[in-house]
Design an enzyme around this catalytic site. Structure first.
Site, PDB file in Angstrom:
ATOM      1  N   SER A 187       0.882  -1.066   0.123  1.00  0.00           N
ATOM      2  CA  SER A 187       0.038  -0.184   0.119  1.00  0.00           C
ATOM      3  C   SER A 187       0.997   1.355   0.170  1.00  0.00           C
ATOM      4  O   SER A 187       2.032   1.274   0.761  1.00  0.00           O
ATOM      5  CB  SER A 187      -0.826  -0.006   1.369  1.00  0.00           C
ATOM      6  OG  SER A 187      -1.328   1.236   1.536  1.00  0.00           O
ATOM      7  N   TYR A 227      -1.250  -1.576  10.150  1.00  0.00           N
ATOM      8  CA  TYR A 227      -1.534  -2.006   8.569  1.00  0.00           C
ATOM      9  C   TYR A 227      -0.083  -1.866   8.101  1.00  0.00           C
ATOM     10  O   TYR A 227       0.360  -2.765   7.206  1.00  0.00           O
ATOM     11  CB  TYR A 227      -2.473  -1.171   8.138  1.00  0.00           C
ATOM     12  CG  TYR A 227      -2.872  -1.352   6.810  1.00  0.00           C
ATOM     13  CD1 TYR A 227      -3.465  -2.495   6.408  1.00  0.00           C
ATOM     14  CD2 TYR A 227      -2.575  -0.250   5.823  1.00  0.00           C
ATOM     15  CE1 TYR A 227      -3.618  -2.647   5.147  1.00  0.00           C
ATOM     16  CE2 TYR A 227      -2.850  -0.136   4.552  1.00  0.00           C
ATOM     17  CZ  TYR A 227      -3.536  -1.702   4.063  1.00  0.00           C
ATOM     18  OH  TYR A 227      -3.834  -1.840   2.750  1.00  0.00           O
TER      19      TYR A 227
HETATM   20  P1  NAP Z   1     -11.657  -4.952   0.541  1.00  0.00           P
HETATM   21  O1  NAP Z   1     -12.730  -4.448  -0.502  1.00  0.00           O
HETATM   22  O2  NAP Z   1     -12.119  -4.814   1.968  1.00  0.00           O
HETATM   23  O3  NAP Z   1     -11.825  -6.472   0.234  1.00  0.00           O
HETATM   24  C1  NAP Z   1     -10.865  -7.276   0.847  1.00  0.00           C
HETATM   25  C2  NAP Z   1     -10.862  -8.723   0.390  1.00  0.00           C
HETATM   26  O4  NAP Z   1      -9.801  -9.344   1.220  1.00  0.00           O
HETATM   27  C3  NAP Z   1     -12.308  -9.472   0.273  1.00  0.00           C
HETATM   28  O5  NAP Z   1     -12.456 -10.019  -0.761  1.00  0.00           O
HETATM   29  C4  NAP Z   1     -12.119 -10.391   1.664  1.00  0.00           C
HETATM   30  O6  NAP Z   1     -12.818 -11.422   1.405  1.00  0.00           O
HETATM   31  C5  NAP Z   1     -10.590 -10.762   1.504  1.00  0.00           C
HETATM   32  N1  NAP Z   1     -10.127 -11.311   2.731  1.00  0.00           N
HETATM   33  C6  NAP Z   1     -10.133 -10.763   4.061  1.00  0.00           C
HETATM   34  N2  NAP Z   1      -9.502 -11.452   4.749  1.00  0.00           N
HETATM   35  C7  NAP Z   1      -9.206 -12.863   3.978  1.00  0.00           C
HETATM   36  C8  NAP Z   1      -8.873 -14.013   4.348  1.00  0.00           C
HETATM   37  N3  NAP Z   1      -8.457 -14.573   5.827  1.00  0.00           N
HETATM   38  N4  NAP Z   1      -8.800 -15.079   3.588  1.00  0.00           N
HETATM   39  C9  NAP Z   1      -9.295 -14.674   2.325  1.00  0.00           C
HETATM   40  N5  NAP Z   1      -9.741 -13.539   2.014  1.00  0.00           N
HETATM   41  C10 NAP Z   1      -9.869 -12.475   2.804  1.00  0.00           C
HETATM   42  O7  NAP Z   1     -10.587  -4.451   0.283  1.00  0.00           O
HETATM   43  P2  NAP Z   1      -9.734  -3.904  -1.025  1.00  0.00           P
HETATM   44  O8  NAP Z   1      -9.579  -2.545  -0.941  1.00  0.00           O
HETATM   45  O9  NAP Z   1     -10.060  -4.609  -2.349  1.00  0.00           O
HETATM   46  O10 NAP Z   1      -8.289  -4.285  -0.822  1.00  0.00           O
HETATM   47  C11 NAP Z   1      -7.481  -5.468  -1.630  1.00  0.00           C
HETATM   48  C12 NAP Z   1      -6.142  -5.167  -1.399  1.00  0.00           C
HETATM   49  O11 NAP Z   1      -5.643  -4.085  -1.638  1.00  0.00           O
HETATM   50  C13 NAP Z   1      -5.522  -5.429   0.237  1.00  0.00           C
HETATM   51  O12 NAP Z   1      -4.514  -6.267   0.353  1.00  0.00           O
HETATM   52  C14 NAP Z   1      -5.473  -3.995   0.614  1.00  0.00           C
HETATM   53  O13 NAP Z   1      -4.418  -3.912   1.713  1.00  0.00           O
HETATM   54  C15 NAP Z   1      -4.969  -3.420  -0.561  1.00  0.00           C
HETATM   55  N6  NAP Z   1      -4.840  -2.073  -0.629  1.00  0.00           N
HETATM   56  C16 NAP Z   1      -6.111  -1.485  -0.740  1.00  0.00           C
HETATM   57  C17 NAP Z   1      -6.244  -0.093  -0.805  1.00  0.00           C
HETATM   58  C18 NAP Z   1      -7.644   0.709  -0.855  1.00  0.00           C
HETATM   59  O14 NAP Z   1      -7.548   2.015  -0.796  1.00  0.00           O
HETATM   60  N7  NAP Z   1      -8.635  -0.007  -0.875  1.00  0.00           N
HETATM   61  C19 NAP Z   1      -4.845   0.743  -0.832  1.00  0.00           C
HETATM   62  C20 NAP Z   1      -3.627   0.049  -0.918  1.00  0.00           C
HETATM   63  C21 NAP Z   1      -3.800  -1.419  -0.819  1.00  0.00           C
HETATM   64  P3  NAP Z   1     -14.119 -11.704   2.055  1.00  0.00           P
HETATM   65  O15 NAP Z   1     -15.084 -10.795   1.872  1.00  0.00           O
HETATM   66  O16 NAP Z   1     -14.540 -13.238   1.475  1.00  0.00           O
HETATM   67  O17 NAP Z   1     -13.821 -12.100   3.417  1.00  0.00           O
END
Ligand code: NAP
Length: 225
Positions: free
Chosen positions: A142, A155
């Site tokens: 991130s 985080y």
């Molecule tokens: P999100 O919408 O909250 O989705 C998170 C995903 O992770 C969901 O599909 C969830 O699945 C899955 N997950 C959580 N715990 C899990 C586990 N124990 N086993 C398998 N799956 C699990 O988040 P997002 O924004 O798409 O984030 C995706 C990635 O991008 C993450 O690594 C996050 O740190 C990174 N990121 C995001 C941002 C941002 O601003 N959004 C910025 C930088 C990096 P379930 O719903 O099935 O539990």
């Protein structure tokens, strides 16, 4: 459908919703066979698979908590049963926690590290022997790792760990022709980003971007593809 990933098998962790769901859709559009992993979002994961299949693609959903070794093995087993060995592993699954370091409970710290770091570690370890030669692994960090934002300590500690293990793993996997990369998205409009934020905070974050907007999952799926 395009054919950039024709003949490739891709595992996308946490692909029922958010960025992962968009990556799964995009890979399928590029003709990859996609494994849509989820932990809790069964309905959403089934919907992603149904959408891909309706459009003429191939996908399965597989339940699995990436913080558990047996679940990670089950994800690889299900992939190989359905499509053969994977070519691509996208370690997208992740959790966030907004709390001052002093207020973080031990269980919260453990859970964040279990999913973000151990989850990435476990699937990478399996990929070392089960991904095809010339495969690709993309791990998720991130942009917040460089911003020193209050309440992000736990985080960013997990994402820093992901970056470090990825650098070393990339060198270890080089001999097999397996590429290991890290993507570090800025703010992206998903539940992970918006939960607990006011409109004002979101606008402020948008103003920090060159495009004066929050990223969309499609921005990240474009980069990963
Ligand atoms: P999100 O919408 O909250 O989705 C998170 C995903 O992770 C969901 O599909 C969830 O699945 C899955 N997950 C959580 N715990 C899990 C586990 N124990 N086993 C398998 N799956 C699990 O988040 P997002 O924004 O798409 O984030 C995706 C990635 O991008 C993450 O690594 C996050 O740190 C990174 N990121 C995001 C941002 C941002 O601003 N959004 C910025 C930088 C990096 P379930 O719903 O099935 O539990």
């Amino acid at each position: 459908m395009s054919e950039l990933l024709k003949g490739k098998v891709a595992i996308v962790t946490g692909a029922g919703r958010g960025i992962g769901a968009m990556i799964a859709r995009r890979f399928a559009k590029e003709s990859a066979k996609v494994v849509v992993n989820y932990a809790n979002s069964a309905t959403e994961a089934s919907a992603v698979v149904a959408e891909i299949v309706k459009a003429g693609g191939e996908a399965i959903s597989v339940k699995g908590d990436v913080s558990k070794k047996q679940d990670c093995i089950a994800i690889f087993d299900a992939t190989e049963k359905a499509f053969g060995n994977a070519d691509i592993l996208i370690n997208n699954a992740g959790l966030i926690l907004y709390k001052p370091l002093a207020a973080v409970a031990e269980e919260e710290y453990d859970r964040l590290f279990a999913v973000n770091v151990k989850g990435t570690f476990l699937t990478c370890q399996l990929a070392a022997t089960r991904l095809k030669e010339k495969g690709v692994i993309v791990n998720f960090s991130s942009s917040t790792t460089t911003l020193a934002l209050p309440t992000y300590a736990t985080y960013v500690a997990t994402k820093g760990a992901v970056e470090q293990l990825s650098h070393v793993f990339a060198k270890e996997m080089g001999a097999k022709g397996i590429r290991v990369n890290v993507v570090s998205p800025g703010p992206v409009m998903t539940d992970l980003f918006t939960t607990g934020k006011t409109e004002e905070q979101i606008k402020h974050m948008a103003s920090l971007s060159a495009f004066n907007r929050i990223g969309e999952p499609v921005d990240i799926s474009n980069v990963v593809t």
